[in-house]
Design a protein around this motif. Structure first.
Motif, mmCIF file in Angstrom:
data_model
loop_
_atom_site.group_PDB
_atom_site.id
_atom_site.type_symbol
_atom_site.label_atom_id
_atom_site.label_comp_id
_atom_site.label_asym_id
_atom_site.label_seq_id
_atom_site.Cartn_x
_atom_site.Cartn_y
_atom_site.Cartn_z
ATOM 1 N N ARG A 568 29.677 42.573 28.734
ATOM 2 C CA ARG A 568 30.447 43.890 28.806
ATOM 3 C C ARG A 568 30.560 43.177 30.572
ATOM 4 O O ARG A 568 29.898 42.094 31.142
ATOM 5 N N SER A 570 29.973 42.998 34.432
ATOM 6 C CA SER A 570 29.103 42.974 35.517
ATOM 7 C C SER A 570 29.349 44.162 36.874
ATOM 8 O O SER A 570 30.643 44.715 36.955
ATOM 9 N N ILE B 148 26.855 36.211 35.643
ATOM 10 C CA ILE B 148 26.665 37.166 36.474
ATOM 11 C C ILE B 148 27.554 37.141 38.180
ATOM 12 O O ILE B 148 27.822 38.075 37.652
ATOM 13 N N GLU B 151 31.629 34.859 38.089
ATOM 14 C CA GLU B 151 32.683 34.828 37.041
ATOM 15 C C GLU B 151 32.573 37.089 36.874
ATOM 16 O O GLU B 151 33.660 37.313 35.837
ATOM 17 N N GLY B 152 31.009 37.545 37.008
ATOM 18 C CA GLY B 152 31.521 39.035 36.739
ATOM 19 C C GLY B 152 30.832 39.162 35.161
ATOM 20 O O GLY B 152 31.563 40.173 35.273
ATOM 21 N N TYR B 153 30.063 38.916 34.549
ATOM 22 C CA TYR B 153 30.415 39.431 33.504
ATOM 23 C C TYR B 153 28.875 39.636 33.069
ATOM 24 O O TYR B 153 27.661 38.524 33.348
#
Lengths: 571, 429
Positions: A568, A570, B148, B151-153
């Motif tokens: 998902r 973050s 994390i 890339e923000g996942y």
């Protein structure tokens, strides 16, 4: 049968087994009962198959402590049927491994509709991708078997495949080394088999000849055997090339599509029930690998049982080049009876590859690489190249060989259900035999079609040559420069280890068989196949796939369903 | 093909390369190019959002990005050419560099000197022999950090971390702060791999258990990871039968060590030290090829970025001196010197540089080394025969923390050197 049962009873190994057996008129033995271990289930199957007059073995023995879960597809079949007939084809091929893709490509030259159904997200996902890529000469197959015949013919046809499809094929030849009288006797037997099988050029080597050919052979060898027609390929490259060329010639590939059931209709046609709906077909070709026996059971034609034999392989860093020109093998110190013993070879890309191991396992889906598999494969490498260092291993993987109890290929029109063609038991040397298997199945199909009054004509627009693929890493710096000026995306390196560019990834995304997973991109371009195993380039490949397929990053999988990479967003 | 002549090319715009370029310009080297494959400078520092950088050099706590920024400003203030988004494909022994980018195609740099600053890469599951199936959900710590922080996942819900090196510890905290569960950190060695301050701040403060002498032996699952088996290990790091334990998890994070990235160096024929996996260097960080220098993690894996920057500066000063000698028509490089070897003595795993030019040291010289095992109250010394050139006491040493021994300018090197770590003798002064 009484003799077989008496043999089992008198064998101390099978003391704890309770077996009953029956034999049909056409020589098929069916075994029922239980054994105390999986190993014994397999041994009893082999024992039954070795009896004179036995054509094949259906093995229903259970093993103590082994529970193989069978999923109940009733509900899924009901759902799928509701979707109705979604396409009508002349031929439905089940399974997109090397056999299915080879046959599809062979049939693509005719004026007929061919659909390939494959449960995985890509072609070549099972045994095809996980074997050692050997194009065996055919001297290690038992004379008189279908395997022996198709192996030698297949090996010969590989040059034509290579020329038309443009994959890498290196005819390195194979040298076997003997260190003892016993080894020499072993090699002499292989040599005689080679002669019986009509393997070109196979011959024994004296110590002097051996050392002249490969001066770095360690220790004190007594002699050897050479088979010059041995080749190596990257097996997934061959499979992808076949699929792409088949698709260029009109074959339809339904990936991520599981076959759930087959119904034989009154008019003799088939309804293949897939999770996406029903395919109506005149012929079904069963190339379902390790699951081929289950597919045959869907049309109630059960006359063989497949057992899974796992093989583990290890790949080394390209930096380690090794001293040999040939694929090499010392006679194995310990060897499974049905394995050719595995060995040492360099892949066309230059990685040393060792293995495979050979372990009988009850679970057809268990591709787990165990320490014992590695130890075996590594030992096969070390025995011929002692300097090999486990610290240079960059990848390990295991595949499943689909073996029947006769340990031969089963390629025939069903005797029970007309129009259903068996292509089963295609274990090693299935890759080497693939062109001959395709040729044979083409013959069976064509003969049957013509017998039923149908004319089978070659399409005028058939193109046997596959569109060539750009391989940046193989070009000179001048050629690379020119290429980037044509398309700047070739100037953007995505995979550092293998020097794979964004241009190459975009090229394969426009292939007629679209890769949708990170592993599918890897097999087509080599991005992620190097020493860092995708540590650096995986995020970049995910990004490109998401962008080009218009998906969110979380929808990009490593391989098939359920193999998501990102869970998902973050916070 | 576009051909460009430069005095110095620096390959890699991470901390070593940035420090090298800034120092090279301070030393007055003329045409300097910095070749960076990424869009922005800073290297791996850019994905390090945690602080703790720069304690030595700037005496304050900075994030990786802030630390990089300080150097990027220095570099951008010079006339050095920053060639970003450009990937080096090949270095030849006669100091030609082939590099590509999208807009200019293939570039050929003809260099008078080169500094290698390509950094390192992470070891993978195959290099630590984790058996089992090949599923998704097995990632290196660096890849997890990239997903994390950049890339923000999030790559999973419940993680097991193998390896207690700093990046493993930092990621344990990071994943916890992101709402993921970290089941524990497993370490095959009997002592932690990371800095003590990270054990406290990343694990203890978040109640994440650290299991020493324990490793992951097998990964389970078909498509996605469903669990791992861990086992205790004996003193030879072999799993002890009967100690296996299954852990349910969907992510295995591997922080199992770094390897200097020397494929380009090998291609050029530079001698590599099998111990460090980096080039064999002299006190100016020059490799076995005249005029090719190396700095930072490409030489050996350092833990502190401060040291990495320092080596970039040493290499740049070495390159400046080399170019000056060359310009003045003097003998330079290997032909100008005889070399004395530096060996790792008692208690020392490796030491760099591996060789020193004989003669009087014109400036202080640093030896960087790692000890073999944790110890207390030891003496770190650099000996030449019976003569001790440098000596200092250390209260506590451990393999994860690199030590530095400095020999002062003026010392005359006329024999091989040995660097060693011995137990302190109580009355020794």
């Amino acid at each position: 049968m009484q003799e077989l049962l008496a043999n089992i009873k008198s064998d101390a190994r099978f003391e704890q087994c309770s077996v009953s057996a029956s034999i049909s008129e056409d020589g098929i033995v069916t075994l029922e009962g239980s054994a105390d271990s999986w190993r014994h289930v397999v041994d009893i199957g082999h024992l039954a198959a070795s009896f004179p007059g036995v054509v094949n073995v259906v093995n229903h023995l259970s093993a103590e402590g082994v529970r193989i879960e069978k999923s109940d597809n009733t509900q899924r079949i009901r759902e799928a049927r509701k979707r109705g007939v979604i396409a009508s084809a002349d031929v439905v091929i089940v399974g997109a491994g090397i056999s299915g893709c080879g046959i599809a490509r062979e049939l693509s030259k005719y004026d007929m509709r061919v659909i390939v159904v494959e449960r995985n997200a890509d072609v070549s996902e099972e045994a095809t991708k996980a074997n050692n890529g050997d194009i065996h000469p055919g001297h290690k197959a038992k004379p008189g078997t279908l395997k022996a015949k198709l192996n030698v013919r297949g090996n010969e046809l590989y040059d034509k495949w290579q020329e038309e499809l443009g994959f890498e094929l290196v005819r390195c030849g194979q040298v076997n080394v003997a260190y003892s009288e016993e080894d020499m006797r072993g090699l002499e037997k292989i040599y005689h088999d080679g002669i019986a099988n009509d393997v070109p050029g196979v011959r024994m080597l004296t110590k002097e000849e051996l050392l002249k050919m490969e001066p770095e052979v360690p220790g004190d060898p007594m002699g050897g055997l050479v088979a010059p027609t041995m080749g190596v390929v990257e097996p997934f490259q061959v499979c992808v090339a076949l699929a792409e060329n088949a698709a260029e010639n009109g074959v339809e590939f339904m990936l991520s599509t599981e076959l759930l059931d087959i119904q034989v209709m009154e008019d003799g046609r088939f309804q293949a029930v897939t999770e996406k709906g029903i395919l109506d077909a005149a012929y079904i070709i069963d190339c379902a690998g390790i699951h081929a026996d289950e597919v045959a059971q869907m049309v109630n034609d059960e006359f063989y049982t497949l057992h899974a034999r796992r093989g583990g392989i290890a790949i080394f860093d390209k930096r380690v080049t090794g001293p040999y020109h040939h694929a090499m093998s010392a006679m194995p110190r310990k060897k499974d009876a049905e394995s050719k013993g595995g060995g040492y070879a360099r892949t066309p890309e230059g990685n040393i590859l060792v293995g495979p191991s050979a372990v009988e396992i009850p679970d057809k889906e268990d591709k787990s690489m165990e320490e014992s598999d590695f130890d075996y494969a590594y030992d096969r490498g070390k025995s011929i190249y002692p300097e090999l260092d486990r610290r240079d291993v960059i990848a390990m993987y295991a595949g499943i060989r689909p073996a029947d109890y006769k340990e031969d290929f089963i390629i025939q029109m069903s005797g029970k259900v007309h129009g259903f063609i068996h292509v089963a038991g295609i274990q090693s040397p299935g890759l080497a035999s693939a062109p001959a298997i395709a040729e044979m199945v083409e013959g069976i199909l064509k003969e049957d079609m013509e017998a039923s009054g149908r004319t089978v004509s070659v399409r005028e627009d058939y193109k046997p040559k596959r569109r060539p693929q750009v391989q940046f890493r193989r070009l000179s710096h001048e050629e690379q420069d020119a290429l980037i000026r044509e398309n700047p995306k070739y100037g953007h390196i995505i995979c550092r280890c293998e020097q794979i560019t964004e241009g190459e990834i975009l090229d394969v995304l426009h292939s007629p068989v679209v890769p949708t997973t990170v592993d599918a991109i890897k097999r087509r371009t080599r991005a992620g196949m190097g020493r860092c195993q995708g540590g650096f380039c995986q995020p970049r490949v995910v990004e490109i796939l998401a962008r080009e397929l218009d998906k969110d990053w979380t929808q990009i999988n490593l391989k098939g369903r359920g193999a998501y990479i990102l869970e998902r967003r973050s916070r | 093909m576009k051909t460009i002549q430069v005095d110095l090319a620096v390959i890699g715009g991470g901390p070593a390369g940035l420090a090298a370029v800034a120092e090279a310009k301070r030393q007055g080297i003329g045409r300097v190019v910095l070749i960076e494959r990424d869009l922005e400078l800073g290297g791996i520092l850019q994905q390090c959002v945690h602080d703790g950088f720069g304690l030595h050099r700037f005496q304050k706590r900075m994030s990786g990005g802030q630390y990089a920024e300080a150097f990027i400003r220095d570099v951008e203030a010079t006339d050095a050419c920053i060639q970003d988004n450009t990937m080096v494909l090949e270095i030849t022994p006669d100091k030609k560099i082939y590099a590509v980018n999208e807009t200019e195609g293939m570039l050929l740099y003809e260099c008078r000197a080169i500094i290698l600053a390509m950094g390192c890469r992470e070891r993978t599951r195959n290099q630590v022999f984790i058996y089992g199936s090949r599923t998704s959900g097995v990632l290196t710590a660096g890849a997890v950090q990239r997903y994390i922080n950049m890339e923000g996942y999030l790559p999973g819900r419940k993680a097991v971390i193998l390896g207690s090196g700093d990046i493993g510890l930092i990621m344990a905290r990071r994943m916890t702060l992101e709402g993921m569960e970290v089941e524990g950190v497993y370490e095959v060695m009997s002592s932690p791999g990371g800095l003590t301050r990270n054990i406290v701040q990343c694990l203890e403060d978040y109640d994440i258990p650290l299991h020493l002498s324990t490793t992951v032996v097998k990964a389970h699952g078909r498509e996605r990871l469903t669990g791992v088996t861990v086992a205790k290990v004996d003193e030879n790091r072999r799993p002890i039968p009967g100690t296996e334990r299954y852990i349910d998890c969907d992510l295995l994070v591997l922080a199992v060590g770094l390897i200097p990235e020397n494929e380009l160096s090998r291609g050029a024929g530079i001698e590599i030290d099998p111990r460090t996996q980096g080039p064999v260097i002299d006190q100016n960080f020059m490799t076995s090829i005249d005029g090719i220098f190396a700095a930072g993690n490409v030489v050996a894996v350092f833990d502190l970025v401060d040291y990495v920057s320092e080596t970039g500066e040493i290499a740049a000063r070495g390159a400046a001196r080399y170019l000056k000698e060359q310009k003045e028509g003097n003998k330079e490089g290997h032909s100008a010197h005889t070399y004395k070897n530096v060996t790792a003595g008692e208690g020392v795993n490796f030491v760099i540089p591996q060789k020193v030019a004989a003669g009087e040291l014109t400036q202080d010289m640093a030896f960087y080394l790692r000890v073999k095992k944790p110890d207390e109250r030891v003496v770190l010394s650099c000996r030449m025969g019976d003569e001790t050139l440098a000596k200092k006491k250390e209260r506590f040493v451990a393999p994860p923390e690199m030590l530095v021994s400095r020999v002062q300018a003026g010392c005359c090197v006329d024999n091989d050197l040995t660097v060693e770590v011995r137990k302190e003798v109580p009355h020794e002064r």
